[in-house]
Design a protein around this motif. Structure first.
Motif, PDB file in Angstrom:
ATOM      1  N   GLU A 125      32.727 -37.811   9.406  1.00 57.39           N
ATOM      2  CA  GLU A 125      33.598 -37.000  10.040  1.00 57.39           C
ATOM      3  C   GLU A 125      32.631 -37.593  11.849  1.00 57.39           C
ATOM      4  N   SER A 126      31.401 -37.432  11.400  1.00 51.45           N
ATOM      5  CA  SER A 126      30.554 -38.818  12.777  1.00 51.45           C
ATOM      6  C   SER A 126      30.263 -38.875  13.072  1.00 51.45           C
ATOM      7  N   GLU A 127      29.028 -39.771  14.041  1.00 49.53           N
ATOM      8  CA  GLU A 127      27.997 -40.918  13.672  1.00 49.53           C
ATOM      9  C   GLU A 127      26.525 -39.783  13.357  1.00 49.53           C
ATOM     10  N   PRO A 128      26.435 -38.787  13.558  1.00 52.25           N
ATOM     11  CA  PRO A 128      25.294 -37.764  12.613  1.00 52.25           C
ATOM     12  C   PRO A 128      25.021 -37.825  12.116  1.00 52.25           C
ATOM     13  N   GLU A 129      26.462 -37.578  10.948  1.00 56.01           N
ATOM     14  CA  GLU A 129      26.880 -37.334   9.500  1.00 56.01           C
ATOM     15  C   GLU A 129      26.812 -38.684   9.056  1.00 56.01           C
ATOM     16  N   MET A 130      27.279 -39.497   9.785  1.00 61.20           N
ATOM     17  CA  MET A 130      27.441 -40.724   9.072  1.00 61.20           C
ATOM     18  C   MET A 130      25.661 -41.459   8.832  1.00 61.20           C
ATOM     19  N   ARG A 131      24.844 -41.072  10.107  1.00 65.32           N
ATOM     20  CA  ARG A 131      23.334 -41.636   9.685  1.00 65.32           C
ATOM     21  C   ARG A 131      23.173 -40.558   8.755  1.00 65.32           C
ATOM     22  N   MET A 132      23.340 -38.982   8.847  1.00 66.33           N
ATOM     23  CA  MET A 132      22.356 -38.605   7.469  1.00 66.33           C
ATOM     24  C   MET A 132      22.617 -38.986   6.227  1.00 66.33           C
ATOM     25  N   LEU A 133      23.658 -39.209   6.014  1.00 66.63           N
ATOM     26  CA  LEU A 133      24.727 -39.737   4.323  1.00 66.63           C
ATOM     27  C   LEU A 133      23.634 -40.996   4.176  1.00 66.63           C
ATOM     28  N   SER A 134      23.624 -42.132   5.191  1.00 69.26           N
ATOM     29  CA  SER A 134      23.066 -43.634   4.920  1.00 69.26           C
ATOM     30  C   SER A 134      21.303 -42.880   4.544  1.00 69.26           C
ATOM     31  N   ALA A 135      20.682 -42.178   5.744  1.00 71.57           N
ATOM     32  CA  ALA A 135      18.882 -41.556   4.643  1.00 71.57           C
ATOM     33  C   ALA A 135      19.305 -41.197   3.317  1.00 71.57           C
ATOM     34  N   VAL A 136      19.732 -40.159   3.422  1.00 65.88           N
ATOM     35  CA  VAL A 136      20.106 -38.976   2.188  1.00 65.88           C
ATOM     36  C   VAL A 136      20.779 -40.469   0.462  1.00 65.88           C
ATOM     37  N   ALA A 137      21.222 -41.520   1.081  1.00 70.46           N
ATOM     38  CA  ALA A 137      22.093 -42.442  -0.212  1.00 70.46           C
ATOM     39  C   ALA A 137      21.017 -43.497  -0.412  1.00 70.46           C
ATOM     40  N   SER A 138      20.278 -43.561   0.973  1.00 66.27           N
ATOM     41  CA  SER A 138      18.907 -45.122   0.822  1.00 66.27           C
ATOM     42  C   SER A 138      17.996 -44.293  -0.150  1.00 66.27           C
ATOM     43  N   GLU A 139      17.570 -42.993   0.149  1.00 67.36           N
ATOM     44  CA  GLU A 139      16.902 -42.563  -0.536  1.00 67.36           C
ATOM     45  C   GLU A 139      16.814 -42.285  -2.009  1.00 67.36           C
ATOM     46  N   MET A 140      18.214 -41.973  -2.171  1.00 68.83           N
ATOM     47  CA  MET A 140      18.159 -41.605  -3.825  1.00 68.83           C
ATOM     48  C   MET A 140      18.815 -43.134  -3.759  1.00 68.83           C
TER      49      MET A 140
END
Ligand code: LLP
Length: 421
Positions: A125-140
Motif C-alpha cells: 500500500e505504500s513505498e515505505p512498506e515496499m522498501r521494508m518488504l524488499s529488505a525483509v524478503a532479501s534478508e530471508m
C-alpha cells in the motif's frame, strides 16, 4: 437469502430452534448458518465461472476458525490483514498460496511470518512498506510476490467510515503515481510484481463505483504492461453490500457483479481475485439476546436487553440498522409496540435502535438481530467487563459452540499485579 426462518412458531437457524441453543449457551450469543455461508461463497465462485479466479474471503468480517474451515473446505482463499489473521487462515487449513495479505501497516514481523509460512501475494500500500518488504524478503533469501494497491479516487457512495477509494483515504497509492511506484517495485530486490490491487469500500449498494474503479484498473493494466511489467493478476477487493432490511433494499447480486468484472477486465486474461467479507458472512449470522427489562420512560419505552454495544458495535459506530425480530413468532394480528432498544452498558451510545416498531415482547423473551454475521463478533470486546460473546455454528440439525463464553476467572486472570502492589 438466509436460513433463519420461523418454524412451528420458533425462529430456527437451519433446523435448530434458537430456544435450544439459548438454553444451552445462555444469551447473548451469535449463531451462524453453514448453509448460508456456503451458499454465499458459491454465488461468488459461480459469478466468476469461466475466468481463472480465486474468492479470497475477507476474514475480518467473521474470523472464527470454524467459519474459516467451512469456507476453506469449499475452496475459498483468504484475505488477511494481520499476523493474527494469517495464523487463523493457516490454523483453518488454508495453504499459503491461497492467502493474500492486505493492510496499510504490515510490520516486518508480519511479513516474515507470511514469507516463512507461504503467501500468495502481499497487497502493498505504500513505498515505505515496499522498501521494508524488499529488505525483509532479501534478508530471508526469498522473493515476495506483490500487487500494489492503487487508490482510484472513486466515490464508493457508502458510509464515510468504510469508504476507502477516495484520495483523502489512507489506502493505496494514487493512481496518478502508479507507473512511478511500479518502476520502483521492479527495481527493488526481493520483490516480484504479479498484479494490481484495488478496494474502494464496504457495503456498496450500487455497481457504478466498481465499474469506475475496475475500468481504471483495466487501463492501468495496459499501461503497466506497456512499461514492461508482467501484470497477470488483478485483486479487485471486496465491498459488495447486503440488504440489512427485508423490505426496501436490493443491492446488486453477485452474478451481476461477476458480469461487471468480466465486462471491465475480462479481456485482459488476468487471474481474478475478489475479497468479499460482508456478503459471505453478514446474513449468515444473527445475534440473539434476551430482554432483561421493559422500562417505561417519560415519552418512550426502553427494551433493555442483555446484548450491548460491546457485543455488536455497528449501530453505535456506523448508525447501522439491523432488523430485530422476536425468537417466538408473534401471534397474528398482535398490535405492534414501539421501543428504544438498548443494552446495559453505561453510555447513551449503547442504543441499538430508536423508535423501532416491532411485535411486543416481555421480560425474559428472546429477540434476534438479523444480518449480524459480518463485523459482529469480530468487533466485540469486554467493555464494562462483560464476557466476550460466544459463537455457535449450525449445520442442518446440529449445532456446536465454536467459541465459548469465557469465565469471569479467565477474564480477571489475564490481568497481573505489578511487583509494587
Ligand atoms: N478487502 C479489503 C482490503 C478491505 O479493507 C475490506 C473491508 C474487505 C476486503 C471486505 O469488504 P466487505 O466485502 O466485507 O465489504 N466494520 C465495518 C466494515 C469495515 C470494512 C473494512 N474493510 C462495518 O461493520 O460495516
Amino acid at each position: 437469502m438466509d436460513h433463519f426462518l420461523y418454524r412451528n412458531g420458533i425462529l430456527h437457524a437451519e433446523d435448530v430452534p434458537l430456544l435450544d441453543i439459548a438454553a444451552q449457551v445462555g444469551t447473548p450469543f451469535y449463531v451462524y448458518s453453514t448453509a448460508t455461508l456456503l451458499r454465499h461463497y458459491t454465488l461468488f465462485d459461480e459469478a466468476l465461472e469461466g475466468t481463472d479466479h480465486l474468492v479470497c474471503y475477507a476474514m475480518k468480517a467473521a474470523s472464527n476458525l470454524a467459519i474459516l474451515k467451512t469456507l476453506a473446505e469449499a475452496g475459498a482463499g483468504m484475505d488477511v490483514v494481520s499476523e493474527g489473521e494469517y495464523r487463523r487462515a493457516r490454523a483453518a487449513g488454508v495453504p499459503g498460496d491461497r492467502i493474500v495479505f492486505s493492510g496499510v501497516g504490515k510490520t516486518a514481523q508480519e511479513m516474515r511470518t507470511a514469507l516463512d509460512g507461504g503467501i500468495r501475494q502481499f497487497n502493498v500500500e505504500s513505498e515505505p512498506e515496499m522498501r521494508m518488504l524488499s529488505a525483509v524478503a532479501s534478508e530471508m533469501g526469498k522473493t515476495a510476490p506483490i500487487t500494489i494497491r492503487i487508490n482510484p479516487d472513486v466515490d464508493a457512495k457508502t458510509h464515510a467510515k468504510i469508504a476507502t477509494g477516495k484520495s483523502e483515504n489512507k489506502f493505496g497509492i494514487p493512481i496518478s503515481r502508479a507507473r512511478e511506484v511500479y518502476g520502483l517495485a521492479a527495481y527493488l530486490p526481493g520483490l516480484e510484481v504479479v498484479g494490481i490491487d484495488v478496494h474502494i469500500g464496504s457495503q456498496l449498494t450500487e455497481l457504478a463505483p466498481f465499474e469506475a474503479a475496475y475500468t481504471k484498473v483495466a487501463e492501468l493494466t495496459e499501461t503497466l504492461r506497456a512499461d514492461g511489467h508482467d501484470i497477470r493478476r488483478l485483486d479487485l477487493g471486496g465491498g459488495l453490500g447486503i440488504p440489512y432490511t427485508r423490505s426496501n433494499e436490493a443491492p446488486p447480486l453477485p452474478m451481476d457483479y461477476g458480469a461487471l468484472i468480466k465486462r471491465t477486465v475480462g479481456h485482459l486474461g488476468c487471474e481474478i481475485e475478489i475479497e468479499p467479507g460482508r456478503l459471505i458472512a453478514g446474513n449468515a449470522g444473527i445475534m440473539v439476546t434476551g430482554v432483561i427489562y421493559v422500562k417505561s420512560g417519560e415519552d418512550r419505552t426502553f427494551l433493555i436487553v442483555d446484548g450491548a454495544m460491546n457485543d455488536l458495535i455497528r449501530p453505535a459506530m456506523y448508525e447501522a440498522h439491523h432488523d430485530i425480530v422476536p425468537v417466538v413468532e408473534p401471534a397474528p394480528g398482535l398490535e405492534p409496540a414501539v421501543y428504544d432498544i438498548v443494552g446495559p452498558v453505561c453510555e447513551s451510545g449503547d442504543t441499538f435502535a430508536r423508535h423501532r416498531t416491532m411485535p411486543p415482547v416481555s421480560d425474559g423473551d428472546l429477540i434476534a438481530f438479523r444480518s449480524a454475521g459480518a463485523y459482529g463478533a469480530v468487533m466485540a470486546s469486554e467493555y464494562n467487563t462483560r464476557a466476550l460473546i460466544p459463537e455457535v455454528l449450525v449445520n442442518g440439525d446440529q449445532f456446536a459452540v465454536i467459541r465459548r463464553r469465557p469465565t469471569f476467572d479467565e477474564m480477571l486472570n489475564r490481568d497481573t499485579f505489578p511487583p509494587w502492589l
